[in-house]
Every structure is written in structure tokens, then in C-alpha cells.
Motif scaffolding. Structure first.
Motif, PDB file in Angstrom:
ATOM      1  N   LEU A   1       0.824  -1.208   0.000  1.00 39.65           N
ATOM      2  CA  LEU A   1       0.000   0.000   0.000  1.00 39.65           C
ATOM      3  C   LEU A   1       0.861   1.263   0.000  1.00 39.65           C
ATOM      4  N   ILE A   2       1.950   1.255   0.742  1.00 35.71           N
ATOM      5  CA  ILE A   2       2.864   2.398   0.762  1.00 35.71           C
ATOM      6  C   ILE A   2       3.554   2.547  -0.589  1.00 35.71           C
ATOM      7  N   ALA A   3       3.960   1.432  -1.188  1.00 33.52           N
ATOM      8  CA  ALA A   3       4.588   1.497  -2.511  1.00 33.52           C
ATOM      9  C   ALA A   3       3.610   2.007  -3.559  1.00 33.52           C
ATOM     10  N   ALA A   4       2.347   1.614  -3.468  1.00 30.94           N
ATOM     11  CA  ALA A   4       1.346   2.116  -4.411  1.00 30.94           C
ATOM     12  C   ALA A   4       1.122   3.616  -4.229  1.00 30.94           C
ATOM     13  N   SER A   5       1.175   4.083  -2.990  1.00 34.94           N
ATOM     14  CA  SER A   5       1.072   5.525  -2.739  1.00 34.94           C
ATOM     15  C   SER A   5       2.262   6.263  -3.341  1.00 34.94           C
ATOM     16  N   TRP A   6       3.436   5.694  -3.198  1.00 33.16           N
ATOM     17  CA  TRP A   6       4.638   6.296  -3.765  1.00 33.16           C
ATOM     18  C   TRP A   6       4.544   6.336  -5.296  1.00 33.16           C
ATOM     19  N   ILE A   7       4.059   5.273  -5.899  1.00 38.42           N
ATOM     20  CA  ILE A   7       3.893   5.253  -7.360  1.00 38.42           C
ATOM     21  C   ILE A   7       2.895   6.311  -7.790  1.00 38.42           C
ATOM     22  N   LEU A   8       1.772   6.405  -7.078  1.00 39.35           N
ATOM     23  CA  LEU A   8       0.750   7.389  -7.436  1.00 39.35           C
ATOM     24  C   LEU A   8       1.307   8.803  -7.367  1.00 39.35           C
ATOM     25  N   PHE A   9       1.900   9.173  -6.255  1.00 42.74           N
ATOM     26  CA  PHE A   9       2.349  10.553  -6.090  1.00 42.74           C
ATOM     27  C   PHE A   9       3.684  10.819  -6.773  1.00 42.74           C
ATOM     28  N   GLY A  10       4.575   9.852  -6.772  1.00 42.21           N
ATOM     29  CA  GLY A  10       5.890  10.073  -7.348  1.00 42.21           C
ATOM     30  C   GLY A  10       5.920  10.121  -8.866  1.00 42.21           C
ATOM     31  N   PHE A  11       5.022   9.373  -9.508  1.00 38.13           N
ATOM     32  CA  PHE A  11       5.070   9.284 -10.956  1.00 38.13           C
ATOM     33  C   PHE A  11       3.852   9.861 -11.664  1.00 38.13           C
ATOM     34  N   TYR A  12       2.757  10.087 -10.945  1.00 34.36           N
ATOM     35  CA  TYR A  12       1.539  10.525 -11.615  1.00 34.36           C
ATOM     36  C   TYR A  12       0.977  11.843 -11.101  1.00 34.36           C
ATOM     37  N   VAL A  13       1.401  12.321  -9.956  1.00 26.73           N
ATOM     38  CA  VAL A  13       0.834  13.563  -9.423  1.00 26.73           C
ATOM     39  C   VAL A  13       1.867  14.684  -9.387  1.00 26.73           C
ATOM     40  N   VAL A  14       3.073  14.427  -8.894  1.00 25.50           N
ATOM     41  CA  VAL A  14       4.059  15.466  -8.624  1.00 25.50           C
ATOM     42  C   VAL A  14       4.852  15.933  -9.838  1.00 25.50           C
ATOM     43  N   PRO A  15       5.217  15.083 -10.809  1.00 28.75           N
ATOM     44  CA  PRO A  15       6.083  15.545 -11.905  1.00 28.75           C
ATOM     45  C   PRO A  15       5.494  16.738 -12.653  1.00 28.75           C
ATOM     46  N   PRO A  16       6.370  17.577 -13.254  1.00 27.85           N
ATOM     47  CA  PRO A  16       5.873  18.770 -13.947  1.00 27.85           C
ATOM     48  C   PRO A  16       4.999  18.437 -15.159  1.00 27.85           C
TER      49      PRO A  16
ATOM     50  N   PRO B   1      -1.047  10.550 -17.980  1.00 28.00           N
ATOM     51  CA  PRO B   1      -2.437  10.426 -17.487  1.00 28.00           C
ATOM     52  C   PRO B   1      -2.453   9.803 -16.087  1.00 28.00           C
ATOM     53  N   GLN B   2      -3.304  10.322 -15.231  1.00 26.61           N
ATOM     54  CA  GLN B   2      -3.263   9.935 -13.826  1.00 26.61           C
ATOM     55  C   GLN B   2      -4.037   8.660 -13.501  1.00 26.61           C
ATOM     56  N   TRP B   3      -4.879   8.177 -14.401  1.00 28.25           N
ATOM     57  CA  TRP B   3      -5.682   7.001 -14.097  1.00 28.25           C
ATOM     58  C   TRP B   3      -4.845   5.762 -13.753  1.00 28.25           C
ATOM     59  N   PRO B   4      -3.740   5.471 -14.429  1.00 26.50           N
ATOM     60  CA  PRO B   4      -2.974   4.287 -14.026  1.00 26.50           C
ATOM     61  C   PRO B   4      -2.459   4.354 -12.584  1.00 26.50           C
ATOM     62  N   GLY B   5      -2.023   5.500 -12.143  1.00 31.80           N
ATOM     63  CA  GLY B   5      -1.560   5.648 -10.762  1.00 31.80           C
ATOM     64  C   GLY B   5      -2.689   5.487  -9.763  1.00 31.80           C
ATOM     65  N   ILE B   6      -3.836   6.053 -10.086  1.00 37.04           N
ATOM     66  CA  ILE B   6      -5.003   5.907  -9.215  1.00 37.04           C
ATOM     67  C   ILE B   6      -5.438   4.449  -9.167  1.00 37.04           C
ATOM     68  N   ALA B   7      -5.397   3.773 -10.316  1.00 35.47           N
ATOM     69  CA  ALA B   7      -5.801   2.365 -10.372  1.00 35.47           C
ATOM     70  C   ALA B   7      -4.866   1.486  -9.543  1.00 35.47           C
ATOM     71  N   VAL B   8      -3.561   1.741  -9.599  1.00 38.84           N
ATOM     72  CA  VAL B   8      -2.609   0.951  -8.812  1.00 38.84           C
ATOM     73  C   VAL B   8      -2.859   1.172  -7.318  1.00 38.84           C
ATOM     74  N   PHE B   9      -3.096   2.420  -6.923  1.00 34.93           N
ATOM     75  CA  PHE B   9      -3.365   2.690  -5.515  1.00 34.93           C
ATOM     76  C   PHE B   9      -4.669   2.044  -5.063  1.00 34.93           C
ATOM     77  N   LEU B  10      -5.733   2.211  -5.854  1.00 36.88           N
ATOM     78  CA  LEU B  10      -7.019   1.627  -5.485  1.00 36.88           C
ATOM     79  C   LEU B  10      -6.936   0.104  -5.433  1.00 36.88           C
ATOM     80  N   GLN B  11      -6.189  -0.483  -6.361  1.00 39.00           N
ATOM     81  CA  GLN B  11      -6.031  -1.937  -6.352  1.00 39.00           C
ATOM     82  C   GLN B  11      -5.455  -2.403  -5.023  1.00 39.00           C
ATOM     83  N   ASN B  12      -4.383  -1.791  -4.598  1.00 32.11           N
ATOM     84  CA  ASN B  12      -3.724  -2.214  -3.364  1.00 32.11           C
ATOM     85  C   ASN B  12      -4.563  -1.905  -2.131  1.00 32.11           C
TER      86      ASN B  12
END
Length: 160
Positions: free
Chosen positions: A110-125, A129-140
Motif C-alpha cells: 500500500l505504501i509502494a502504491a502511494s509512492w507510485i501514485l504521487f511520485g510518478f503521476y501527481v508530482v512531476p511537472p 495520465p493519472q488514471w494508471p496511478g489511481i488504479a494501482v493505488f485503489l487496487q492495493n
């Protein structure tokens, strides 16, 4: 101030009393959560097949969460309390260590999924598309909640 809620009475809801159906309802609810988690990430993987949009190595978190689900639910509460398991690999202590490792893997996924969501789909300039990061977090998250429902939603009294 330490006991100010001691006299509060809540009315008991009879609609939640499941009786003998408790294990079945918990198993179905857990299965729906587990299925929904995997369905969401499979949907994201089919919609975003490009590695730049959705790196398929992110499936590792879901696999680890699934492994944690099986580890958490492979030991019964009686084994944890020492009521029904006295022999084997370290007895009650081994069952507790196994459960602890299962929870560690679940929280870690769950922590790794949060890191993937924010590190690769929310924070970068220029985020993809953000749906894959949200899907990985929701899955976990759904797999972890599924493990909790399946572990603590059932009762061993009805297994007989």
C-alpha cells in the motif's frame, strides 16, 4: 473526564445481525473488493499500453498485496491465540510471525502504491495520465481491505 462515554447507550440495529450468514457475507464482500481491485488495474493496463504512460512493473505491488492477502488469511485466530495450534514450525509464535509478515507485506504494498501514485503521476511537472496511478493505488487499497474483511469479518464458531 476519563469515563464520560461510559453511560452512553446506542440502540442496537437488528438489520446488521447476520447470524449464520456472517461468514458468507464476509466472504462475498471480500471477494468483491478483491475482484474490483484487480479489475481496475487490468482496465488501466489495457487502456494505457505504452510503457511511458503505465510502466507494467507497477503490477508488482498488486502481486505482493495478493500474497499478503493469502498470508494474512492462512492462519486462523485460534492459531494466533494458541488454542488450536501447538506443534509444527514454532507453534503459536510461528503463526504470529507469519501473520505479522503478511501485514508487513500488505502495508508495504500500500505504501509502494502511494509512492507510485504521487511520485510518478501527481508530482512531476509533465505527468502522464493519472488514471494508471489511481488504479494501482485503489487496487492495493481494495486488496488490503479485502484481506481485513476476510480475516476479521468471519467467525470461527460457524466452521463446525
Amino acid at each position: 473526564m476519563s469515563g464520560f462515554l461510559d453511560n452512553c447507550q446506542c440502540s442496537r440495529c437488528d438489520c446488521i445481525e447476520l447470524g449464520e450468514r456472517r461468514n458468507a457475507v464476509a466472504a462475498v464482500a471480500s471477494g468483491i473488493l478483491f475482484f474490483t481491485g484487480w479489475w481496475l488495474v487490468i482496465d488501466a493496463a489495457t487502456m494505457y499500453q505504452n510503457q511511458a504512460d503505465f510502466n507494467h512493473a507497477y503490477h508488482t505491488c498488486g502481486v505482493i498485496a495478493t500474497l499478503a492477502f493469502f498470508m494474512i488469511n492462512s492462519v486462523s485466530n485460534g492459531q494466533i491465540r494458541g488454542e488450536s495450534y501447538t506443534t509444527g514450525c514454532m507453534g503459536q509464535t510461528g503463526a504470529r510471525i507469519w501473520l505479522f509478515l503478511g501485514f508487513l507485506l500488505g502495508f508495504g504494498a500500500l505504501i509502494a502504491a502511494s509512492w507510485i501514485l504521487f511520485g510518478f503521476y501527481v508530482v512531476p511537472p509533465n505527468p502522464p495520465p493519472q488514471w494508471p496511478g489511481i488504479a494501482v493505488f485503489l487496487q492495493n487499497a481494495l486488496i488490503f481491505f479485502s484481506a481485513l474483511v476476510f480475516k476479521f469479518g468471519r467467525t470461527e464458531d460457524l466452521w463446525g
